[in-house]
Structure formats: C-alpha cells, structure tokens
Design an enzyme around this catalytic site. Structure first.
Site, PDB file in Angstrom:
ATOM      1  N   LYS A  11      38.209  17.865 -13.688  1.00  0.00           N
ATOM      2  CA  LYS A  11      39.033  17.712 -12.486  1.00  0.00           C
ATOM      3  C   LYS A  11      38.180  17.778 -11.203  1.00  0.00           C
ATOM      4  O   LYS A  11      37.036  18.243 -11.225  1.00  0.00           O
ATOM      5  CB  LYS A  11      40.107  18.810 -12.480  1.00  0.00           C
ATOM      6  CG  LYS A  11      41.078  18.681 -13.661  1.00  0.00           C
ATOM      7  CD  LYS A  11      42.241  19.656 -13.525  1.00  0.00           C
ATOM      8  CE  LYS A  11      43.206  19.519 -14.687  1.00  0.00           C
ATOM      9  NZ  LYS A  11      44.423  20.345 -14.501  1.00  0.00           N
ATOM     10  N   TYR A  51      50.881  12.404 -15.599  1.00  0.00           N
ATOM     11  CA  TYR A  51      51.565  13.708 -15.646  1.00  0.00           C
ATOM     12  C   TYR A  51      53.093  13.571 -15.615  1.00  0.00           C
ATOM     13  O   TYR A  51      53.771  14.508 -15.216  1.00  0.00           O
ATOM     14  CB  TYR A  51      51.106  14.567 -14.473  1.00  0.00           C
ATOM     15  CG  TYR A  51      49.742  15.208 -14.679  1.00  0.00           C
ATOM     16  CD1 TYR A  51      49.525  16.117 -15.717  1.00  0.00           C
ATOM     17  CD2 TYR A  51      48.682  14.942 -13.827  1.00  0.00           C
ATOM     18  CE1 TYR A  51      48.289  16.725 -15.903  1.00  0.00           C
ATOM     19  CE2 TYR A  51      47.439  15.545 -14.001  1.00  0.00           C
ATOM     20  CZ  TYR A  51      47.257  16.440 -15.047  1.00  0.00           C
ATOM     21  OH  TYR A  51      46.038  17.048 -15.231  1.00  0.00           O
ATOM     22  N   ASN A 114      42.014  24.006 -12.012  1.00  0.00           N
ATOM     23  CA  ASN A 114      41.555  24.708 -13.219  1.00  0.00           C
ATOM     24  C   ASN A 114      40.503  23.931 -14.020  1.00  0.00           C
ATOM     25  O   ASN A 114      40.384  24.099 -15.233  1.00  0.00           O
ATOM     26  CB  ASN A 114      42.755  25.124 -14.084  1.00  0.00           C
ATOM     27  CG  ASN A 114      43.509  23.946 -14.663  1.00  0.00           C
ATOM     28  OD1 ASN A 114      43.268  22.801 -14.297  1.00  0.00           O
ATOM     29  ND2 ASN A 114      44.423  24.226 -15.583  1.00  0.00           N
ATOM     30  N   HIS A 117      41.378  19.245 -17.874  1.00  0.00           N
ATOM     31  CA  HIS A 117      42.601  18.992 -18.632  1.00  0.00           C
ATOM     32  C   HIS A 117      42.184  18.710 -20.057  1.00  0.00           C
ATOM     33  O   HIS A 117      41.126  18.105 -20.283  1.00  0.00           O
ATOM     34  CB  HIS A 117      43.352  17.768 -18.074  1.00  0.00           C
ATOM     35  CG  HIS A 117      44.391  17.254 -19.024  1.00  0.00           C
ATOM     36  ND1 HIS A 117      45.645  17.806 -19.098  1.00  0.00           N
ATOM     37  CD2 HIS A 117      44.335  16.296 -19.996  1.00  0.00           C
ATOM     38  CE1 HIS A 117      46.314  17.187 -20.064  1.00  0.00           C
ATOM     39  NE2 HIS A 117      45.542  16.270 -20.619  1.00  0.00           N
ATOM     40  N   GLU A 128      47.116   9.637 -24.251  1.00  0.00           N
ATOM     41  CA  GLU A 128      46.274   9.878 -23.070  1.00  0.00           C
ATOM     42  C   GLU A 128      44.991   9.041 -23.100  1.00  0.00           C
ATOM     43  O   GLU A 128      44.555   8.537 -22.066  1.00  0.00           O
ATOM     44  CB  GLU A 128      45.948  11.369 -22.974  1.00  0.00           C
ATOM     45  CG  GLU A 128      47.191  12.202 -22.669  1.00  0.00           C
ATOM     46  CD  GLU A 128      46.912  13.691 -22.564  1.00  0.00           C
ATOM     47  OE1 GLU A 128      45.760  14.117 -22.761  1.00  0.00           O
ATOM     48  OE2 GLU A 128      47.874  14.429 -22.277  1.00  0.00           O
TER      49      GLU A 128
HETATM   50  P1  CMP Z   1      46.764  20.398 -17.155  1.00  0.00           P
HETATM   51  O1  CMP Z   1      46.289  20.784 -18.504  1.00  0.00           O
HETATM   52  O2  CMP Z   1      46.026  19.328 -16.450  1.00  0.00           O
HETATM   53  O3  CMP Z   1      48.306  19.969 -17.264  1.00  0.00           O
HETATM   54  C1  CMP Z   1      49.241  20.188 -16.241  1.00  0.00           C
HETATM   55  C2  CMP Z   1      48.650  20.915 -15.086  1.00  0.00           C
HETATM   56  O4  CMP Z   1      49.564  21.455 -14.176  1.00  0.00           O
HETATM   57  C3  CMP Z   1      47.882  22.118 -15.582  1.00  0.00           C
HETATM   58  O5  CMP Z   1      46.723  21.696 -16.237  1.00  0.00           O
HETATM   59  C4  CMP Z   1      47.673  22.908 -14.303  1.00  0.00           C
HETATM   60  O6  CMP Z   1      46.480  22.569 -13.632  1.00  0.00           O
HETATM   61  C5  CMP Z   1      48.856  22.450 -13.475  1.00  0.00           C
HETATM   62  N1  CMP Z   1      49.724  23.591 -13.201  1.00  0.00           N
HETATM   63  C6  CMP Z   1      50.382  24.326 -14.096  1.00  0.00           C
HETATM   64  N2  CMP Z   1      51.082  25.304 -13.453  1.00  0.00           N
HETATM   65  C7  CMP Z   1      50.827  25.156 -12.131  1.00  0.00           C
HETATM   66  C8  CMP Z   1      51.226  25.849 -10.972  1.00  0.00           C
HETATM   67  N3  CMP Z   1      52.050  26.900 -11.055  1.00  0.00           N
HETATM   68  N4  CMP Z   1      50.763  25.401  -9.783  1.00  0.00           N
HETATM   69  C9  CMP Z   1      49.939  24.317  -9.715  1.00  0.00           C
HETATM   70  N5  CMP Z   1      49.529  23.629 -10.785  1.00  0.00           N
HETATM   71  C10 CMP Z   1      49.952  24.051 -11.990  1.00  0.00           C
END
Ligand code: CMP
Length: 142
Positions: A11, A51, A114, A117, A128
């Site tokens: 990311k 998403y 984070n 993904h 995906e």
């Molecule tokens: P990812 O695995 O990319 O799939 C969905 C994403 O939503 C997840 O990782 C997080 O980065 C994001 N996400 C989940 N919960 C929250 C939250 N409370 N606020 C912002 N982003 C979120």
C-alpha cells in the site's frame, strides 16, 4: 497441500517509506515466489471496484482515498498454502494487534495505513489476481 496463488498489494504508506523491497524479501525468505508484479497508481474507479464488498462500511471513502494517494505494488505470490501463508506473514489487520515480526507490526502505521493487503481466501485470490493481471502477466513458478 496444493500450490496456490494469492494477491498482495504493498500500500502507499509502504511504497512511500521505501519498504517495497523489505516486504518482498519477507515473502521470498518465507517460501513464497513472486509470480507477477506491477507498480501502479490506482484510479478511484479501480480502487472502488477492488474494495466493492466494503462499499457500505463507514471507512470506505477513507480507504479509497488512501489507496489512490500514491503508488502501490501489486504482487502475485505463489507457493504451498500461499493464501494462509501470506496472511500469517502480514499479521493482524490492525497493527496494534499484529504479532512481532509480521509485516504490519514492522511497517504499518494504523488500521487504514496498514502496509499490505492480502487475499483472504483462494476464491478471493482468483478474483483479485484477475482484477489486476492479464493471464500472460502471471507465471507458474513451481
Ligand atoms: P485490507 O486487507 O486492504 O482490506 C480492507 C481494508 O480496510 C483493510 O485492509 C484496512 O486497511 C481497511 N480498514 C479496515 N478497518 C478500517 C477502519 N476502521 N478504518 C480505516 N480503514 C480500515
């Protein structure tokens, strides 16, 4: 256990922090091969489509803004039990809960930023990978 493929996305927080190589090294050191890779800047439409299952979540807008805020590295990983292996290497979605040594513990900033993904099932992985890659852009490495 069969050889599987899974999708990883490095990311924008991690591409901007120069951690693409460090994250790829975690995969390669742990038995996953890189079978396809693309450096890209996602459009709003492409990120929203990826998403789509989170469309009704309160964080959807924030998630799309973040994922289009900078470049991403799209990676197809291949290996034995690759979907679960990748999830184990990533650690918990929220870095506050991620185990020591996991990618998110090492490099993530928050639940939104984070670092990576990873597909959450073999079915999701198939969808995906097809969303970002043409068939001839993905190799069979095993
Ligand atoms: P990812 O695995 O990319 O799939 C969905 C994403 O939503 C997840 O990782 C997080 O980065 C994001 N996400 C989940 N919960 C929250 C939250 N409370 N606020 C912002 N982003 C979120």
């Amino acid at each position: 256990m069969a050889i599987e493929k899974t999708l990883s996305i490095v990311k924008p927080n991690s591409t901007l922090d120069n951690n693409i190589g460090n994250i790829m090294a975690v995969f390669e050191k742990n038995g996953l091969r890189i079978s396809g890779a693309k450096f890209a800047r996602l459009s709003k439409e492409k990120a929203e489509g990826f998403y789509i299952e989170h469309k009704e979540r309160p964080f959807f807008g924030e998630l799309v803004n973040f994922m289009t805020s900078g470049p991403v590295m799209l990676i197809v990983l291949e290996g034995e039990n690759a979907v679960a292996k990748n999830r184990e290497l990533m650690g918990a979605t929220n870095p506050a809960n991620a185990a020591e040594g996991t990618i998110r513990k090492l490099y993530a900033k928050s639940v939104g930023e984070n670092s990576v993904h990873g597909s959450d099932s073999a079915t999701a992985a198939e969808r995906e990978i097809a969303y970002f890659f043409e068939r001839n852009e993905v190799m069979n490495r095993f």
